[in-house]
Design an enzyme around this catalytic site. Structure first.
Site, PDB file in Angstrom:
ATOM      1  N   CYS A 345       0.836  -1.205   0.000  1.00 42.24           N
ATOM      2  CA  CYS A 345       0.000   0.000   0.000  1.00 42.24           C
ATOM      3  C   CYS A 345       0.871   1.256   0.000  1.00 42.24           C
ATOM      4  O   CYS A 345       1.578   1.506  -0.965  1.00 42.24           O
ATOM      5  CB  CYS A 345      -0.990  -0.043   1.167  1.00 42.24           C
ATOM      6  N   HIS A 439      -3.640  -5.361   1.016  1.00 38.37           N
ATOM      7  CA  HIS A 439      -3.484  -5.736   2.415  1.00 38.37           C
ATOM      8  C   HIS A 439      -3.921  -7.186   2.579  1.00 38.37           C
ATOM      9  O   HIS A 439      -4.797  -7.675   1.869  1.00 38.37           O
ATOM     10  CB  HIS A 439      -4.351  -4.851   3.312  1.00 38.37           C
TER      11      HIS A 439
END
Length: 502
Positions: A345, A439
């Site tokens: 991310c 994630h």
């Protein structure tokens, strides 16, 4: 049989409300009910994407997992994601609605609209599930916030919930905090508090026998109608060390091991100032092949086999700090010397050639050079991407990010993953340098095995692959058994059935 909603409130923050609520989600599920968690308002950097592609606090996603159901925004309709000491991003019903200064947020203007939203979310959830396992926030005795409170006793009144007060004996001051928390309530709210759970007890349980009686004696109150209201101790839960449930706060990360070790693959997670979704690494902590540690020490990074740059709530600020304190150069140097580097991310964005913020989505910095390990450029945008994803044979994860990332200059696309819906994700230079927006990617054995492959000479044939999904189910069952053993579960059921009046 229909049960009243149950609400776990606290004498303060970090007393164990979330874990106790997760335990009861699993207990009620084991006993044939259809429980669901609920927290009206959460403040956390750890969040999760629902199956519908909305954002909620990670704690409620964990509790939903314990309850055996998919998570939903109705379980956490209001999420505050801190961006500084004074400002938070406000996520309402799973979508960002802007940033608010803390003073403005806690003023009374507009609070009733938010109250209507969180009440409506509870009502929808209560129509689908029984019982609803509710969680308060912080302390229930913050008198200066009482008028604007959405999450504690006003929420309990709306839900007509039976309230259990959780106190942390490990931090000290238990008697004062429990008594004070109840005594400071008005008579209506005080009567709603049906019991006390003493949490995090250490030592011989018999030593608290007299303490239990003292606590019940001082927590017996005369009500306006002349009747006495006794708040009983419903359980004393010992501190546990061998049960692993995902944590809500990152406070403890810096206390974890910061040193490399022999005989395992050493994985260092860079300890960013605004680290988010640090539960990405829980599965690695349980993998017997891996020694995981968190650090921002440049010397420790040189000893790592794999360096992971994690997610962050403030990509540009953390990138600036990495460059200022020498960690950026240390990561580049470690990679040059043979370490693998993975960005997740915000960490993926940081690994690129540059991160740009021309519209000041994050702040005043318009552009910073990244680590230059991936030939990508990121432009921050005001639109947040939130969705669950599947990829590979059976891998899954979720995205929660702002920003558009693409190859830099004339660099060719080299995606790390092709998602099952046809979209491409991430960038892979080779098996030792890659980044992704996903994630939970490290919860997938297939990907972790690939990540460890360059270091297989460190692994013995006896090392077993780690099944994180099975491990988590085992932990929820162990937690439920631990709590069952130390609380009066039959009495709690009587309270929730309305059979015990106090």
């Amino acid at each position: 049989m229909h049960l009243h909603p149950i609400m776990f409130v606290g004498t303060g923050s970090d007393v164990g409300k979330s874990i106790v609520a997760a335990a009861f989600c699993r207990i009620f599920r084991q006993d044939g009910y259809s429980p669901a968690p609920f927290k009206a308002q959460n403040m956390a950097l750890n969040s999760y994407a629902t199956p519908e592609g909305f954002e909620i606090g990670r704690a409620q996603a964990v509790q939903a997992e314990a309850a055996g159901i998919p998570c939903h925004t109705d379980m956490n309709p209001l999420l505050l994601k801190p961006q500084s000491d004074h400002t938070s991003q406000v996520v309402l019903n799973g979508r960002p609605v802007g940033n608010r200064d803390a003073y403005d947020y806690f003023r009374r203007e507009g609070r009733e609209e938010l109250r209507a939203e969180v009440n409506a979310a509870f009502d929808r959830l209560a129509r689908r599930h029984n019982p609803v396992v509710m969680e308060g926030a912080g302390s229930i005795s913050e008198l200066n916030l009482k008028d604007s409170d959405l999450v504690n006793m006003p929420m309990a009144r709306h839900a007509d919930a039976d309230v259990i007060l959780v106190g942390d004996i490990d931090r000290g001051g238990l008697f004062a905090s429990v008594y004070g928390s109840i005594a400071l309530q008005d008579s209506e709210d005080r009567k709603r508090i049906k019991g006390i759970i003493v949490n995090k007890f250490r030592g011989d349980m018999r030593l608290f026998d007299s303490g239990r009686k003292i606590l019940e004696d001082i927590c017996t109150f005369q009500m306006p109608d002349g009747n006495m209201h006794k708040v009983s101790v419903l359980g004393v839960i010992p501190y546990y060390n061998n049960i692993y449930i995902e944590e809500e706060d990152s406070v403890s990360l810096a206390m974890k091991s910061r040193k490399a070790t022999e005989g395992k693959v050493n994985v260092a997670v860079v300890l960013l100032q605004h680290i988010s979704n640090f539960t990405d690494f829980d599965s690695l902590e349980r993998d017997s092949r891996i020694h995981l540690f968190y650090t921002n020490n440049v010397d420790d990074l040189q000893k790592a086999d794999i360096i992971i740059v994690p997610g962050t709530k403030s990509t540009l600020h953390d990138l600036y700090e990495l460059r200022r304190n020498g960690v950026a150069q240390a990561i580049i140097r470690a990679h040059r010397n043979g370490a693998s580097v993975l960005g997740i991310c915000g960490g993926y964005q940081i690994m690129g050639v540059e991160v740009c913020d021309p519209n000041h989505v994050e702040g005043d910095i318009e552009r910073l050079p990244g680590l230059g390990l991936l030939p990508i450029t990121t432009s921050m945008s005001g639109e947040k991407t939130t969705r669950q994803v599947t990829f590979g044979k059976s891998m899954q994860g979720y995205e929660i990010h702002m920003g558009d990332t693409r190859p830099f200059g004339d660099a060719k696309p080299s995606p790390l993953f092709r998602l099952n819906d046809g979209r491409l994700d991430g960038y892979k230079v080779d098996g030792k340098c890659m980044g992704t927006y996903i994630h939970g990617v490290l919860d997938n054995k297939e990907f972790v095995d690939e990540l460890l492959m360059p270091f297989e000479d460190k692994l013995t044939a006896s090392e077993e692959q780690f099944d994180y999904t099975a491990f988590k189910e085992e932990q929820y069952d162990k937690l439920a058994a631990h709590v069952r053993k130390h609380v009066d579960i039959n009495r709690i059921y009587n309270i929730l059935k309305g059979e015990e009046q106090q």
